[in-house]
Design a protein around this motif. Sequence first.
Motif, PDB file in Angstrom:
ATOM      1  N   ASN A 142       0.841  -1.090  -0.002  1.00  0.00           N
ATOM      2  CA  ASN A 142       0.030  -0.085  -0.209  1.00  0.00           C
ATOM      3  C   ASN A 142       0.912   1.197  -0.125  1.00  0.00           C
ATOM      4  O   ASN A 142       1.777   1.214   0.845  1.00  0.00           O
ATOM      5  N   PRO A 143       0.719   2.266  -0.930  1.00  0.00           N
ATOM      6  CA  PRO A 143       1.702   3.654  -1.024  1.00  0.00           C
ATOM      7  C   PRO A 143       1.657   4.239   0.311  1.00  0.00           C
ATOM      8  O   PRO A 143       2.337   4.691   0.618  1.00  0.00           O
ATOM      9  N   GLY A 144       0.361   4.044   1.244  1.00  0.00           N
ATOM     10  CA  GLY A 144       0.126   4.714   2.187  1.00  0.00           C
ATOM     11  C   GLY A 144       1.087   4.319   3.331  1.00  0.00           C
ATOM     12  O   GLY A 144       1.505   4.997   4.298  1.00  0.00           O
ATOM     13  N   ASP A 145       1.638   3.092   3.191  1.00  0.00           N
ATOM     14  CA  ASP A 145       2.810   2.462   4.083  1.00  0.00           C
ATOM     15  C   ASP A 145       4.070   3.000   3.832  1.00  0.00           C
ATOM     16  O   ASP A 145       4.987   2.540   4.573  1.00  0.00           O
ATOM     17  N   ALA A 146       4.469   3.720   2.746  1.00  0.00           N
ATOM     18  CA  ALA A 146       5.796   3.842   2.382  1.00  0.00           C
ATOM     19  C   ALA A 146       6.629   4.720   3.321  1.00  0.00           C
ATOM     20  O   ALA A 146       7.582   4.456   3.508  1.00  0.00           O
ATOM     21  N   TYR A 147       5.940   5.528   3.936  1.00  0.00           N
ATOM     22  CA  TYR A 147       6.686   6.377   4.907  1.00  0.00           C
ATOM     23  C   TYR A 147       7.150   5.605   6.184  1.00  0.00           C
ATOM     24  O   TYR A 147       8.252   5.557   6.585  1.00  0.00           O
ATOM     25  N   LYS A 148       6.166   4.658   6.642  1.00  0.00           N
ATOM     26  CA  LYS A 148       6.545   3.839   7.799  1.00  0.00           C
ATOM     27  C   LYS A 148       7.812   2.858   7.300  1.00  0.00           C
ATOM     28  O   LYS A 148       8.597   2.572   8.220  1.00  0.00           O
ATOM     29  N   LEU A 149       7.659   2.323   6.167  1.00  0.00           N
ATOM     30  CA  LEU A 149       8.555   1.337   5.635  1.00  0.00           C
ATOM     31  C   LEU A 149       9.980   1.756   5.810  1.00  0.00           C
ATOM     32  O   LEU A 149      10.973   1.422   6.067  1.00  0.00           O
ATOM     33  N   SER A 150      10.226   3.314   5.203  1.00  0.00           N
ATOM     34  CA  SER A 150      11.416   4.178   5.062  1.00  0.00           C
ATOM     35  C   SER A 150      11.737   4.775   6.249  1.00  0.00           C
ATOM     36  O   SER A 150      12.999   5.061   6.511  1.00  0.00           O
ATOM     37  N   HIS A 151      10.928   4.505   7.415  1.00  0.00           N
ATOM     38  CA  HIS A 151      11.346   5.183   8.662  1.00  0.00           C
ATOM     39  C   HIS A 151      11.119   4.190   9.580  1.00  0.00           C
ATOM     40  O   HIS A 151      10.553   4.625  10.703  1.00  0.00           O
ATOM     41  N   TRP A 152      11.387   3.026   9.356  1.00  0.00           N
ATOM     42  CA  TRP A 152      10.580   2.070  10.347  1.00  0.00           C
ATOM     43  C   TRP A 152      11.393   2.162  11.799  1.00  0.00           C
ATOM     44  O   TRP A 152      10.489   1.875  12.646  1.00  0.00           O
ATOM     45  N   ASP A 153      12.547   2.387  11.943  1.00  0.00           N
ATOM     46  CA  ASP A 153      13.124   2.496  13.331  1.00  0.00           C
ATOM     47  C   ASP A 153      12.424   3.546  14.141  1.00  0.00           C
ATOM     48  O   ASP A 153      12.090   3.271  15.055  1.00  0.00           O
ATOM     49  N   GLU A 154      11.922   4.751  13.477  1.00  0.00           N
ATOM     50  CA  GLU A 154      11.359   5.600  14.166  1.00  0.00           C
ATOM     51  C   GLU A 154       9.920   5.107  14.242  1.00  0.00           C
ATOM     52  O   GLU A 154       9.257   5.370  15.585  1.00  0.00           O
ATOM     53  N   TYR A 155       9.362   4.729  13.480  1.00  0.00           N
ATOM     54  CA  TYR A 155       7.853   4.303  13.610  1.00  0.00           C
ATOM     55  C   TYR A 155       7.664   3.150  14.787  1.00  0.00           C
ATOM     56  O   TYR A 155       6.763   3.190  15.240  1.00  0.00           O
ATOM     57  N   ARG A 156       8.646   2.243  14.702  1.00  0.00           N
ATOM     58  CA  ARG A 156       8.515   0.951  15.606  1.00  0.00           C
ATOM     59  C   ARG A 156       8.617   1.525  16.822  1.00  0.00           C
ATOM     60  O   ARG A 156       8.006   0.943  17.856  1.00  0.00           O
ATOM     61  N   GLN A 157       9.278   2.704  17.396  1.00  0.00           N
ATOM     62  CA  GLN A 157       9.189   3.264  18.615  1.00  0.00           C
ATOM     63  C   GLN A 157       7.703   3.686  19.080  1.00  0.00           C
ATOM     64  O   GLN A 157       7.476   3.839  19.986  1.00  0.00           O
ATOM     65  N   ARG A 158       6.853   3.850  18.188  1.00  0.00           N
ATOM     66  CA  ARG A 158       5.479   3.941  18.366  1.00  0.00           C
ATOM     67  C   ARG A 158       4.631   3.161  18.444  1.00  0.00           C
ATOM     68  O   ARG A 158       3.380   3.109  18.723  1.00  0.00           O
ATOM     69  N   ARG A 159       5.246   2.031  18.495  1.00  0.00           N
ATOM     70  CA  ARG A 159       4.256   0.544  18.506  1.00  0.00           C
ATOM     71  C   ARG A 159       4.023   0.297  19.878  1.00  0.00           C
ATOM     72  O   ARG A 159       4.830  -0.675  20.604  1.00  0.00           O
ATOM     73  N   PHE A 160       3.156   0.975  20.313  1.00  0.00           N
ATOM     74  CA  PHE A 160       2.822   0.927  21.802  1.00  0.00           C
ATOM     75  C   PHE A 160       1.917  -0.453  22.065  1.00  0.00           C
ATOM     76  O   PHE A 160       0.981  -0.758  21.026  1.00  0.00           O
ATOM     77  N   GLU A 161       2.192  -1.314  22.973  1.00  0.00           N
ATOM     78  CA  GLU A 161       1.426  -2.272  23.302  1.00  0.00           C
ATOM     79  C   GLU A 161       1.001  -2.275  24.828  1.00  0.00           C
ATOM     80  O   GLU A 161       1.878  -1.906  25.713  1.00  0.00           O
ATOM     81  N   PRO A 162      -0.191  -2.458  24.943  1.00  0.00           N
ATOM     82  CA  PRO A 162      -1.061  -1.977  26.271  1.00  0.00           C
ATOM     83  C   PRO A 162      -0.389  -3.321  27.367  1.00  0.00           C
ATOM     84  O   PRO A 162      -0.016  -4.250  26.978  1.00  0.00           O
ATOM     85  N   SER A 163      -0.239  -2.717  28.491  1.00  0.00           N
ATOM     86  CA  SER A 163       0.203  -3.523  29.707  1.00  0.00           C
ATOM     87  C   SER A 163      -0.449  -2.969  30.925  1.00  0.00           C
ATOM     88  O   SER A 163      -1.089  -2.068  30.932  1.00  0.00           O
ATOM     89  N   ASP A 164      -0.510  -4.078  32.010  1.00  0.00           N
ATOM     90  CA  ASP A 164      -0.893  -3.832  33.244  1.00  0.00           C
ATOM     91  C   ASP A 164      -2.331  -3.147  32.983  1.00  0.00           C
ATOM     92  O   ASP A 164      -3.195  -3.691  32.551  1.00  0.00           O
ATOM     93  N   ALA A 165      -2.602  -2.012  33.885  1.00  0.00           N
ATOM     94  CA  ALA A 165      -3.717  -1.228  33.998  1.00  0.00           C
ATOM     95  C   ALA A 165      -4.515  -0.897  32.574  1.00  0.00           C
ATOM     96  O   ALA A 165      -5.856  -0.813  32.290  1.00  0.00           O
ATOM     97  N   GLN A 166      -3.629  -0.763  31.532  1.00  0.00           N
ATOM     98  CA  GLN A 166      -4.179  -0.347  30.244  1.00  0.00           C
ATOM     99  C   GLN A 166      -4.832  -1.549  29.644  1.00  0.00           C
ATOM    100  O   GLN A 166      -5.592  -1.366  28.813  1.00  0.00           O
ATOM    101  N   CYS A 167      -4.742  -2.828  30.163  1.00  0.00           N
ATOM    102  CA  CYS A 167      -5.438  -3.766  29.730  1.00  0.00           C
ATOM    103  C   CYS A 167      -6.629  -4.026  30.079  1.00  0.00           C
ATOM    104  O   CYS A 167      -7.514  -5.002  29.580  1.00  0.00           O
ATOM    105  N   ASP A 168      -7.048  -3.400  31.161  1.00  0.00           N
ATOM    106  CA  ASP A 168      -8.423  -3.544  31.715  1.00  0.00           C
ATOM    107  C   ASP A 168      -9.600  -3.160  30.947  1.00  0.00           C
ATOM    108  O   ASP A 168      -9.488  -2.332  30.152  1.00  0.00           O
ATOM    109  N   GLY A 169     -10.399  -4.191  30.589  1.00  0.00           N
ATOM    110  CA  GLY A 169     -11.394  -4.139  29.734  1.00  0.00           C
ATOM    111  C   GLY A 169     -11.020  -4.269  28.141  1.00  0.00           C
ATOM    112  O   GLY A 169     -12.116  -4.525  27.471  1.00  0.00           O
TER     113      GLY A 169
END
Length: 199
Positions: A142-169
């Motif tokens: 998808n052309p919309g993913d081009a920026y992600k792929l070319s800046h993957w190290d920057e993007y991957r730092q935004r890959r939040f994964e919920p933990s602890d209280a954030q998982c409630d519900g």
Amino acid sequence: MTRLVFVCGHAGTGKTTLAKRLAAPLAQATGEPLCLLDKDTLYGRYSAAVMGMLTGDPNDRDSPLFLQHLRDPEYQGLLDTARENLAMGVGAIVVGPLSREVRDRRLFDREWLRVGPEVAVSVVWVQTSEAAARERIERRANPGDAYKLSHWDEYRQRRFEPSDAQCDGLLIFDNTAPTNADFDALVRRIVADPAKNAD
């Protein structure tokens, strides 16, 4: 009662595919009409035109300019559209990353959502490994993913994964290699256990 189901997660986790697969079983299980509201479908062309005009790159969906000026209005419009459907008695499956909103627990805040107690709210967090997500992103081309792929190290730092209280519900769904039984179980969880309380 109407139903508001958020299907959230990072790029490449399979949110839209999952939401489309959930729509018919959920409507059948609840007897309620549902619409599918995907952020990219609703706003992709518009944002491409804006970014093309501003930067010359219509496929930019991850730069600081986009994140600062277009991200939040897209989500606000998405929720406005969901609320219009809910007011007519039509439930909504809302698809988008929404990672910031999951992290900050906004999707459980009825005042922020501007929905009343008559709306059953469920939040599904779709996850898969970073490697699997990147492979899917590359494969879909998808052309919309081009920026992600070319800046993957920057993007991957935004890959939040919920933990602890954030998982409630949260209804966490591993979409790496789900079986039919996994999909059926998720439908049952959405129907039986919507997040009903505001934070």
